[in-house]
Design a protein around this motif. Structure first.
Motif, PDB file in Angstrom:
ATOM      1  N   GLU A  46       0.829  -1.214   0.000  1.00  0.00           N
ATOM      2  CA  GLU A  46       0.000   0.000   0.000  1.00  0.00           C
ATOM      3  C   GLU A  46       0.859   1.259   0.000  1.00  0.00           C
ATOM      4  O   GLU A  46       0.578   2.218  -0.732  1.00  0.00           O
ATOM      5  N   TYR A  74       0.245  -4.793  -5.091  1.00  0.00           N
ATOM      6  CA  TYR A  74      -0.884  -4.604  -4.179  1.00  0.00           C
ATOM      7  C   TYR A  74      -1.898  -5.739  -4.303  1.00  0.00           C
ATOM      8  O   TYR A  74      -2.401  -6.254  -3.294  1.00  0.00           O
ATOM      9  N   LEU A 194      -6.208   4.060  -0.420  1.00  0.00           N
ATOM     10  CA  LEU A 194      -5.032   3.335   0.047  1.00  0.00           C
ATOM     11  C   LEU A 194      -4.595   3.806   1.429  1.00  0.00           C
ATOM     12  O   LEU A 194      -4.147   3.009   2.253  1.00  0.00           O
ATOM     13  N   THR A 198      -4.249   1.522   4.648  1.00  0.00           N
ATOM     14  CA  THR A 198      -3.049   1.489   5.478  1.00  0.00           C
ATOM     15  C   THR A 198      -3.396   1.619   6.954  1.00  0.00           C
ATOM     16  O   THR A 198      -2.895   0.868   7.799  1.00  0.00           O
TER      17      THR A 198
END
Length: 241
Positions: A46, A74, A194, A198
């Motif tokens: 990520e 990813y 993203l 995270t």
């Protein structure tokens, strides 16, 4: 005394409470470790992905070859997460069910529902945000030693609350991040998704660590109480400091 009375069978003496298996604990902890490794890999992917997206004032660009590389990394990380999660979750639920069975004899009046709910509570929609916590809380109370006469003692419950709070938070944050990422169209929106992923993975790692601590402590408490008796001994005091 007659011969018939001498031969009359006597009721069996109560046996010692069953002791929780260390093998299942190790399997559950190993499963949580594997999940954590997959989350760390996902974090790496990520960060690589959103770091590759350069943007300013709502516009973002990334070279096509670089985009394909970070997207592939990813997707691989997400695939690994999906592969390891289910078997590791099953290992934890098996340990959870075993602990419900082993803690039950320590305090039979502590539990509101039967051992089967240690499994069923996880699969009921919406209720699975609360019912496993109640089972865990009851197990923790059953495994907690009773205070000795004249001793002032307040049982700690924060390991249960910390684990469950982080578990619910990580579940909800993963769901929200997934929705935002799937709805993203522009690169800036993908980057925002993203970032949410995270944060969700960081919370998931923290929840796994809290689950390991909870599992180890509960198993240790159950084994000590089964061996030492219901009251706080020196071994139990040292273990629960």
């Amino acid at each position: 005394m007659s011969a018939s009375s001498d031969l009359r069978p006597r009721p069996p003496l109560p046996g010692a409470p069953p002791v929780a298996s260390l093998g299942l604990l190790r399997a559950a902890v190993a499963g949580l470790a594997v999940v954590t490794l997959s989350d760390l890999f996902s974090l790496f992917a990520e960060i690589r992905y959103w770091a590759a997206i350069d943007g300013d004032d709502g516009f973002a660009t990334v070279p096509q070859d670089k985009l394909e590389a970070v997207t592939s990394l990813y997707d691989t990380a997400a695939r690994y997460q999906a592969i390891v999660y289910l078997p590791c979750a099953i290992l934890f639920v098996v340990w959870f069910f075993q602990m419900r069975r082993k803690t039950g004899p320590l305090a039979p009046d502590q539990f509101r529902k039967g051992p089967g709910w240690a499994i069923g509570a996880w699969v009921i929609p919406l209720a699975n945000f609360w019912m496993p916590y109640r089972v865990a809380f009851d197990m923790w109370g059953a495994a907690t030693p009773l205070p000795a006469d004249g001793e002032r003692y307040r049982a700690r419950v924060w390991p249960v609350n910390l684990w469950w709070g982080l578990f619910v938070l990580s579940t909800l944050s993963s769901w929200y991040a997934g929705r935002e990422y799937q709805d993203a169209g522009m690169l800036t929106e993908i980057k925002d998704g993203l970032v949410l992923y995270t944060a969700a993975d960081v919370t998931h790692i923290a929840a796994a660590a809290a689950a390991v601590y909870f599992a180890v402590q509960l198993t240790t408490m159950q084994r000590l109480k089964a061996a030492e008796g219901p009251f706080r001994t020196a071994a139990l005091k040292n273990e629960l400091v």
